[in-house]
Design a protein around this motif. Structure first.
Motif, PDB file in Angstrom:
ATOM      1  N   THR A  49      24.798  39.720  24.350  1.00  0.00           N
ATOM      2  CA  THR A  49      23.975  39.956  25.550  1.00  0.00           C
ATOM      3  C   THR A  49      23.206  41.258  25.410  1.00  0.00           C
ATOM      4  N   HIS A  81      36.707  43.501  27.450  1.00  0.00           N
ATOM      5  CA  HIS A  81      36.368  42.548  26.390  1.00  0.00           C
ATOM      6  C   HIS A  81      37.605  42.223  25.557  1.00  0.00           C
ATOM      7  N   SER A 196      25.915  39.395  30.760  1.00  0.00           N
ATOM      8  CA  SER A 196      26.630  38.143  30.990  1.00  0.00           C
ATOM      9  C   SER A 196      26.583  37.695  32.450  1.00  0.00           C
TER      10      SER A 196
HETATM   11  O1  TXA Z   1      26.894  41.268  29.079  1.00  0.00           O
HETATM   12  C1  TXA Z   1      27.624  42.057  29.652  1.00  0.00           C
HETATM   13  O2  TXA Z   1      28.351  41.738  30.611  1.00  0.00           O
HETATM   14  C2  TXA Z   1      27.648  43.516  29.142  1.00  0.00           C
HETATM   15  C3  TXA Z   1      28.218  43.511  27.724  1.00  0.00           C
HETATM   16  C4  TXA Z   1      28.368  44.901  27.156  1.00  0.00           C
HETATM   17  O3  TXA Z   1      29.421  42.802  27.722  1.00  0.00           O
HETATM   18  N1  TXA Z   1      28.376  44.364  30.010  1.00  0.00           N
HETATM   19  C5  TXA Z   1      27.899  44.678  31.244  1.00  0.00           C
HETATM   20  O4  TXA Z   1      28.725  45.539  31.960  1.00  0.00           O
HETATM   21  O5  TXA Z   1      26.855  44.273  31.691  1.00  0.00           O
HETATM   22  P1  TXA Z   1      28.240  46.305  33.261  1.00  0.00           P
HETATM   23  O6  TXA Z   1      29.322  47.287  33.552  1.00  0.00           O
HETATM   24  O7  TXA Z   1      26.900  46.852  33.032  1.00  0.00           O
HETATM   25  O8  TXA Z   1      28.256  45.214  34.374  1.00  0.00           O
HETATM   26  C6  TXA Z   1      29.484  44.700  34.856  1.00  0.00           C
HETATM   27  C7  TXA Z   1      29.301  44.031  36.176  1.00  0.00           C
HETATM   28  C8  TXA Z   1      29.024  45.029  37.277  1.00  0.00           C
HETATM   29  O9  TXA Z   1      28.081  44.464  38.167  1.00  0.00           O
HETATM   30  C9  TXA Z   1      30.390  45.205  37.929  1.00  0.00           C
HETATM   31  O10 TXA Z   1      30.315  45.619  39.274  1.00  0.00           O
HETATM   32  C10 TXA Z   1      30.963  43.809  37.788  1.00  0.00           C
HETATM   33  O11 TXA Z   1      30.524  43.372  36.516  1.00  0.00           O
HETATM   34  N2  TXA Z   1      32.433  43.862  37.807  1.00  0.00           N
HETATM   35  C11 TXA Z   1      33.249  44.436  36.911  1.00  0.00           C
HETATM   36  N3  TXA Z   1      34.542  44.330  37.292  1.00  0.00           N
HETATM   37  C12 TXA Z   1      34.547  43.655  38.458  1.00  0.00           C
HETATM   38  C13 TXA Z   1      35.566  43.247  39.355  1.00  0.00           C
HETATM   39  N4  TXA Z   1      36.858  43.516  39.138  1.00  0.00           N
HETATM   40  N5  TXA Z   1      35.199  42.559  40.466  1.00  0.00           N
HETATM   41  C14 TXA Z   1      33.898  42.285  40.692  1.00  0.00           C
HETATM   42  N6  TXA Z   1      32.876  42.666  39.887  1.00  0.00           N
HETATM   43  C15 TXA Z   1      33.194  43.349  38.787  1.00  0.00           C
END
Ligand code: TXA
Ligand code: MG
Length: 335
Positions: A49, A81, A196
């Motif tokens: 991604t 991951h 993703s």
């Molecule tokens: O493609 C991707 O998902 C990339 C690659 C590096 O894997 N990662 C990514 O992570 O986009 P980030 O931190 O930029 O976005 C993660 C999203 C955020 O909107 C966050 O709030 C949500 O996932 N998220 C993470 N943990 C969560 C949880 N326990 N409950 C609800 N939303 C969550």
């Protein structure tokens, strides 16, 4: 666009020249990256991604370093991951529905939010103190090799400063976070280009928290009706209205030119009069447009232009995810 030399990269940040090591993936560089992660350091790595900013998901101090490097609010949890379902089941509680979803789409660009398994050892900070965890198995071979070599789950948000455009090339990471990471594994452009799909399966209703390359249509076919919160879902703390914020003003659904604007174009016919035209896809291919979106946004976001205009993108399939990112890039800033 600024290119980063293969070995050592020099990035200008806060008026100081800083260096970080950028390496192409090899058995040696992946072993070194795994060693750094196990020692609590930050490593940026490619996924299919976008590039992720990785830390050992069981090490609180390492996870805290991610939040510091990105200037990310601590209420916004990280994606953990893993290599696949077996590793994931040690961290989260899967039901049949969740198993069906990941058997279909893992490894790949689907993140599932599930109840966190108690005593799983994950850093609470990675989950922002929530009793749910977001988890995914990336398909990129370098990410898989790194997970295998590290032998631990890796917490990794996109490797950009909080609120900025996600990185689809190693040079993007070096420019924004070059002084904060021990190593950047450079495997070229990421193929999907959008983050993703995030699907919350922690409650009875399956809820789409973030659209992505695994589309609502695909999920619906497998799991039945999916809820899509109309407004920025409070359930996903990271889904603020303004995100990916370029410095220049953005104008969506543009069909005419304004003086000095750069245009992100879609399809073969383009309105005249723009200072520069960057083709997301000349043929109107949504996958190509998704892969180009963030790099072109970065390229267009320069003071030589007065603004960034974007042609209409069809609202089906991957178009949902592209339009979601564009709307948030164009939204009024949070601060
Ligand atoms: O493609 C991707 O998902 C990339 C690659 C590096 O894997 N990662 C990514 O992570 O986009 P980030 O931190 O930029 O976005 C993660 C999203 C955020 O909107 C966050 O709030 C949500 O996932 N998220 C993470 N943990 C969560 C949880 N326990 N409950 C609800 N939303 C969550
Ligand atoms: Mg992000």
């Amino acid at each position: 666009m600024t290119r980063v030399p293969a070995e050592k990269c020099t990035a200008l940040q806060n008026d100081a020249v800083v260096t970080s090591t950028v390496s192409p993936p090899s058995p040696q560089s992946i072993a070194r990256a795994a060693e750094l992660l196990r020692a609590g350091r930050l490593v940026a790595f490619p996924t299919e991604t976008v590039y992720g900013l990785g830390a050992d998901a069981k090490n609180d101090r390492a996870v805290a370093a991610i939040f510091a490097a990105k200037a990310r609010p601590r209420f916004n949890p990280l994606i953990v991951h893993v290599r696949g379902l077996t590793d994931a089941e040690a961290l989260a509680v899967f039901d049949d529905r969740a198993r069906r979803a990941v058997e279909q789409f893992w490894p790949g660009p689907l993140t599932v939010v599930l109840p966190r398994r108690s005593g799983c050892g994950l850093s609470l900070l990675a989950c922002a103190g929530l009793d749910r965890v977001a988890i995914r198995a990336p398909a990129h071979p370098v990410a898989q090799a790194l997970l295998g070599a590290t032998g631990r789950p890796i917490a990794a948000p996109s490797a950009n400063r909080s609120g900025r455009v996600s990185p689809t090339e190693a040079s993007h990471v070096a420019e924004e976070l070059g002084d904060r990471v021990a190593l950047i594994l450079d495997a070229g452009r990421t193929p999907v280009g959008l983050e993703s799909t995030v699907l919350d399966l922690s409650e009875e209703a399956a809820t789409l928290l973030r659209p992505g390359a695994v589309t609502l249509e695909q999920l619906g076919e497998l799991l039945g009706p999916i809820t899509t919160p109309a407004t920025g879902p409070a359930k996903s703390p990271g889904m603020q209205a303004s995100h990916y914020a370029p410095a220049l003003p953005m104008r969506l659904d543009a069909l005419d030119a304004r003086l000095g604007e750069a245009l992100l174009a879609f399809g073969p016919s383009v309105p005249r009069g723009f200072a520069q035209v960057l083709w997301l896809s000349r043929t109107g291919d949504l996958a190509e447009a998704a892969a180009n979106l963030f790099a072109m946004l970065r390229h267009a976001d320069r003071p030589c232009f007065t603004g960034i205009a974007v042609m209409p993108i069809p609202a089906h399939g991957l178009g949902h995810a592209i339009n979601d990112r564009l709307r948030r890039a164009a939204a009024p800033r949070n601060s």
